[in-house]
Scaffold this motif. Structure first.
Motif, PDB file in Angstrom:
ATOM      1  N   LEU A   1       0.687  -1.246  -0.108  1.00 38.44           N
ATOM      2  CA  LEU A   1       0.075   0.024   0.044  1.00 38.44           C
ATOM      3  C   LEU A   1       0.778   1.148  -0.037  1.00 38.44           C
ATOM      4  CD1 LEU A   1      -2.592  -1.243   2.749  1.00 38.44           C
ATOM      5  CD2 LEU A   1      -3.103  -1.199   0.320  1.00 38.44           C
ATOM      6  N   LYS A   2       0.335   2.419  -0.717  1.00 34.35           N
ATOM      7  CA  LYS A   2       1.148   3.628  -0.776  1.00 34.35           C
ATOM      8  C   LYS A   2       0.510   4.686   0.109  1.00 34.35           C
ATOM      9  CE  LYS A   2       0.850   4.098  -5.034  1.00 34.35           C
ATOM     10  NZ  LYS A   2       1.079   4.870  -6.363  1.00 34.35           N
ATOM     11  N   ASN A   3       1.251   5.666   0.405  1.00 29.94           N
ATOM     12  CA  ASN A   3       0.679   6.758   1.314  1.00 29.94           C
ATOM     13  C   ASN A   3       0.202   6.375   2.542  1.00 29.94           C
ATOM     14  OD1 ASN A   3       1.179   8.304  -1.102  1.00 29.94           O
ATOM     15  ND2 ASN A   3      -0.820   7.499  -1.979  1.00 29.94           N
ATOM     16  N   LEU A   4       0.662   5.491   3.299  1.00 31.39           N
ATOM     17  CA  LEU A   4       0.340   5.133   4.601  1.00 31.39           C
ATOM     18  C   LEU A   4       0.360   6.365   5.446  1.00 31.39           C
ATOM     19  CD1 LEU A   4       1.933   1.892   5.369  1.00 31.39           C
ATOM     20  CD2 LEU A   4      -0.271   2.029   4.227  1.00 31.39           C
ATOM     21  N   ASP A   5      -0.671   6.764   6.155  1.00 27.04           N
ATOM     22  CA  ASP A   5      -0.771   7.942   6.842  1.00 27.04           C
ATOM     23  C   ASP A   5      -0.789   7.897   8.477  1.00 27.04           C
ATOM     24  OD1 ASP A   5      -1.229  10.736   7.520  1.00 27.04           O
ATOM     25  OD2 ASP A   5      -2.260  10.964   6.045  1.00 27.04           O
ATOM     26  N   TRP A   6      -1.991   6.909   8.853  1.00 24.80           N
ATOM     27  CA  TRP A   6      -2.178   7.036  10.471  1.00 24.80           C
ATOM     28  C   TRP A   6      -2.460   5.460  10.745  1.00 24.80           C
ATOM     29  CZ3 TRP A   6      -6.054   8.501   7.524  1.00 24.80           C
ATOM     30  CH2 TRP A   6      -7.555   8.091   7.582  1.00 24.80           C
ATOM     31  N   PHE A   7      -2.393   5.182  11.963  1.00 23.77           N
ATOM     32  CA  PHE A   7      -2.926   3.961  12.332  1.00 23.77           C
ATOM     33  C   PHE A   7      -3.559   4.030  13.847  1.00 23.77           C
ATOM     34  CE2 PHE A   7      -0.317   2.983  16.101  1.00 23.77           C
ATOM     35  CZ  PHE A   7       0.790   3.883  16.135  1.00 23.77           C
ATOM     36  N   GLU A   8      -4.623   3.104  14.019  1.00 23.92           N
ATOM     37  CA  GLU A   8      -5.294   3.324  15.332  1.00 23.92           C
ATOM     38  C   GLU A   8      -5.297   1.805  15.608  1.00 23.92           C
ATOM     39  OE1 GLU A   8      -9.504   4.337  14.053  1.00 23.92           O
ATOM     40  OE2 GLU A   8      -8.642   5.518  12.494  1.00 23.92           O
ATOM     41  N   VAL A   9      -5.113   1.710  17.044  1.00 23.31           N
ATOM     42  CA  VAL A   9      -5.127   0.490  17.657  1.00 23.31           C
ATOM     43  C   VAL A   9      -6.390  -0.343  18.035  1.00 23.31           C
ATOM     44  CG1 VAL A   9      -4.288  -1.045  19.738  1.00 23.31           C
ATOM     45  CG2 VAL A   9      -2.805   0.584  18.612  1.00 23.31           C
ATOM     46  N   MET A  10      -6.899  -1.265  17.560  1.00 24.43           N
ATOM     47  CA  MET A  10      -8.220  -1.756  17.711  1.00 24.43           C
ATOM     48  C   MET A  10      -8.316  -2.881  18.966  1.00 24.43           C
ATOM     49  SD  MET A  10      -9.818   0.261  15.504  1.00 24.43           S
ATOM     50  CE  MET A  10     -11.386  -0.364  15.680  1.00 24.43           C
ATOM     51  N   GLU A  11      -7.317  -3.493  18.999  1.00 24.03           N
ATOM     52  CA  GLU A  11      -7.208  -4.732  19.789  1.00 24.03           C
ATOM     53  C   GLU A  11      -5.997  -5.366  20.176  1.00 24.03           C
ATOM     54  OE1 GLU A  11     -10.181  -8.609  19.826  1.00 24.03           O
ATOM     55  OE2 GLU A  11      -8.891  -8.468  18.308  1.00 24.03           O
ATOM     56  N   THR A  12      -5.627  -5.658  21.398  1.00 32.43           N
ATOM     57  CA  THR A  12      -4.480  -6.151  21.906  1.00 32.43           C
ATOM     58  C   THR A  12      -4.702  -7.354  22.468  1.00 32.43           C
ATOM     59  OG1 THR A  12      -3.336  -4.143  22.099  1.00 32.43           O
ATOM     60  CG2 THR A  12      -2.265  -5.897  23.140  1.00 32.43           C
ATOM     61  N   ARG A  13      -4.196  -8.536  21.858  1.00 31.91           N
ATOM     62  CA  ARG A  13      -4.504  -9.951  22.572  1.00 31.91           C
ATOM     63  C   ARG A  13      -2.919 -10.589  22.299  1.00 31.91           C
ATOM     64  NH1 ARG A  13      -9.760 -12.176  20.554  1.00 31.91           N
ATOM     65  NH2 ARG A  13      -9.092 -14.138  21.083  1.00 31.91           N
ATOM     66  N   GLY A  14      -3.089 -11.940  22.344  1.00 29.78           N
ATOM     67  CA  GLY A  14      -1.997 -12.810  22.224  1.00 29.78           C
ATOM     68  C   GLY A  14      -1.879 -14.127  22.691  1.00 29.78           C
ATOM     69  N   HIS A  15      -0.909 -15.129  22.328  1.00 25.33           N
ATOM     70  CA  HIS A  15      -1.145 -16.368  22.792  1.00 25.33           C
ATOM     71  C   HIS A  15      -0.323 -16.570  24.070  1.00 25.33           C
ATOM     72  CE1 HIS A  15      -2.646 -18.079  18.801  1.00 25.33           C
ATOM     73  NE2 HIS A  15      -3.609 -18.140  19.604  1.00 25.33           N
ATOM     74  N   ILE A  16      -0.348 -17.627  24.800  1.00 27.59           N
ATOM     75  CA  ILE A  16       0.398 -18.043  25.881  1.00 27.59           C
ATOM     76  C   ILE A  16       1.098 -19.257  25.904  1.00 27.59           C
ATOM     77  CG2 ILE A  16       0.262 -18.361  28.617  1.00 27.59           C
ATOM     78  CD1 ILE A  16      -2.312 -16.691  28.669  1.00 27.59           C
ATOM     79  N   VAL A  17       2.257 -19.120  26.274  1.00 29.61           N
ATOM     80  CA  VAL A  17       3.207 -20.470  26.008  1.00 29.61           C
ATOM     81  C   VAL A  17       3.979 -20.708  27.355  1.00 29.61           C
ATOM     82  CG1 VAL A  17       5.027 -21.783  24.679  1.00 29.61           C
ATOM     83  CG2 VAL A  17       3.379 -20.065  23.464  1.00 29.61           C
ATOM     84  N   ASP A  18       3.858 -21.929  28.089  1.00 31.74           N
ATOM     85  CA  ASP A  18       4.638 -22.046  29.309  1.00 31.74           C
ATOM     86  C   ASP A  18       4.428 -21.021  30.423  1.00 31.74           C
ATOM     87  OD1 ASP A  18       5.338 -24.570  28.157  1.00 31.74           O
ATOM     88  OD2 ASP A  18       7.094 -23.771  27.272  1.00 31.74           O
ATOM     89  N   GLY A  19       3.324 -20.339  30.496  1.00 30.17           N
ATOM     90  CA  GLY A  19       3.206 -19.518  31.270  1.00 30.17           C
ATOM     91  C   GLY A  19       3.710 -18.152  31.126  1.00 30.17           C
ATOM     92  N   LYS A  20       4.073 -18.008  29.834  1.00 36.66           N
ATOM     93  CA  LYS A  20       4.519 -16.436  29.428  1.00 36.66           C
ATOM     94  C   LYS A  20       3.756 -16.181  28.034  1.00 36.66           C
ATOM     95  CE  LYS A  20       9.055 -17.171  31.459  1.00 36.66           C
ATOM     96  NZ  LYS A  20      10.635 -17.295  31.404  1.00 36.66           N
TER      97      LYS A  20
END
Lengths: 68, 68, 68, 68, 68, 68, 68, 68, 68, 68, 68, 68
Positions: free
Chosen positions: E34-53
């Motif tokens: 994509l060209k001309n990227l201008d801004w971002f907005e964080v919608m969601e933060t999550r993740g996977h857990i491996v061995d208690g980390k």
């Protein structure tokens, strides 16, 4: 917090390096003019993009402070 | 916007004619006492009804302005 | 709409004059590259402020179009 | 508003020309069968697209009216 | 931003080290196509857990870019 | 999912028989043009009414797919 | 839908067998007293539990119908 | 409310006895420094727990007041 | 609730004394014209301010009632 | 994940240094008493302020884990 | 429900065949370790995609149960 | 709260007399089996209707407690 009254101000901090740095910047600036800052709540995280990288983070906070 | 800090104020403008006019009224009033107004976000649009017509529009904005 | 499949694109239009004009601008631009545009949903209305007035409106739309 | 009771009805107005016109249309129609209309709240703005232009705006309102 | 039209794409970046790194990864990948990227907005933060980390962070962004 | 980047597309499927059938239809259509489809999220369920019965269901999905 | 005005009613259907059956039940009942039913939107899906199984589904819909 | 402009402040009141008492406390405090208070909106109700009982209620309000 | 159909009405009660009193007022008024009232859901709590005190509370409820 | 059942627990981690550190702390503590931790979702980021700086971050997570 | 106290647990069921089947699976599993299950609320519906089809549905429920 | 970890439980209290009484009931019951209760957040207020009056209030809380 007992029978106290608090006010919330909405502040946007920005930083080229990290979300935490933008939060610290907003709180530092708010503490110049507001007393008794007590807590913050992150409302929104966004930022500008420059050359395919984060130009700076912009983090909107609500900052709660106790009214005397 | 780099390393700057901004504050948001929540303002309600009203107008008998249009949503845009209510927005302009809120911004005009805010600019009398706040400097460096930069952007606005529409939060809510509502209004009163008089005789089966819109009496006036009430538009709630958040107005962002840069802190020196 | 029966057994059809649609896609939504998120577009931001801007205008110096009105919210409706910003919507029309976004749809006009989208129709240059997308076919079968069918409906839009207003997601957010905001804008920039210049000299105590609305510099331009920025209206974020979701635009729905039918996939062949 | 003191000790009164109000009801809200959810109405969708449509217009080929503007958001304000769709709001006025919804209120005018509601006032044919409901009395004591008092206020409205815009819930959603959307519309249909025809030939790369807005075909008509559809604005969903909650309309509050006082019960006798 | 005057009379321009922008589009938003929804991208999910991932990183084993930090939220900021996941954001940078998403933007870097988006800037390849994509060209001309201008801004971002964080919608969601999550993740996977491996061995208690945290195994890795997954951050969903909306990325705004200008249409030519 | 490690260090990968994903994109989300918003698709609306429709079906005369069930919500699940509308979901399957949206995914089947998306898989014709997108590779590496990984997950979906239901955003909205609605539909049209014909003769006092559901004419068809319309289910809006976000579909996540891995970018190569 | 051009220049028409619509009203939305909020209805809860219930069924022992499926979500779709609860939706159909709500629409069938609404069509006994309302004319020109046009579309529905699912607002909430819940239900009661009996002996470790779904006793019945309760689906809340908004039903849109055209006012003459 | 015609052609007036209003501002909203976000205030948190607290009380050991009731939600209403926390609201009254917030409004009483706000009226010491702000003029023309007009309406309030409850945004959030929470509180601290002491020895298995409510220690005090904390009620966040938006308070609307007319700008001269 | 088995195979029944319910409808929800949105009502605003007001009271000078308490939130509970506003709720009771709304329900009492609704029961004059609606049968088989079953449950309520608080949607919004707000009110007017008079002389630095709560003038009256305004509580918006959804009231669910069974259709025969 | 096929035919498995998962449970979500809501945990708040805190850290004086970073958001990521607060997340790791919450997950480490949860893994002492829960087995098969699989993913997390960030629900809220807030914190306390001490002397014009972040005293500590408080991050609320939902943590998903597989039931045997 | 009079003077009782309830607790809600958040559970995710999965199924290869339908949304209802995922709900039943979550409730069946919860009823192995929790007593007095009373109601459920659907919070989120999503799933994985395998070979252009739904691999399985994942439905997140809140399950309410009475505490003795 | 420094480097501590907290958990939130979701509890529904009920009362025939008031919202505050329902909150106290939920907290009292929770304190029988959970230690170190610290704060609560009101998530939802609803109730049943009996003979045109509130039968009982049902208040859903999240209760935060410190893990040892």
């Amino acid at each position: 917090m007992s029978e106290n009254v608090y006010k919330k101000a909405e502040i946007v901090g920005s930083s080229k390096t990290s979300i935490e740095d933008a939060i610290e910047g907003a709180i530092a600036r708010a503490s110049q003019t507001l007393k008794n800052l007590d807590w913050f709540e992150v409302m929104e995280t966004r930022g500008h993009i420059v050359d395919g990288k984060v130009g700076h983070y912009q983090v909107t906070l609500k900052i709660g402070f106790r009214l005397d």
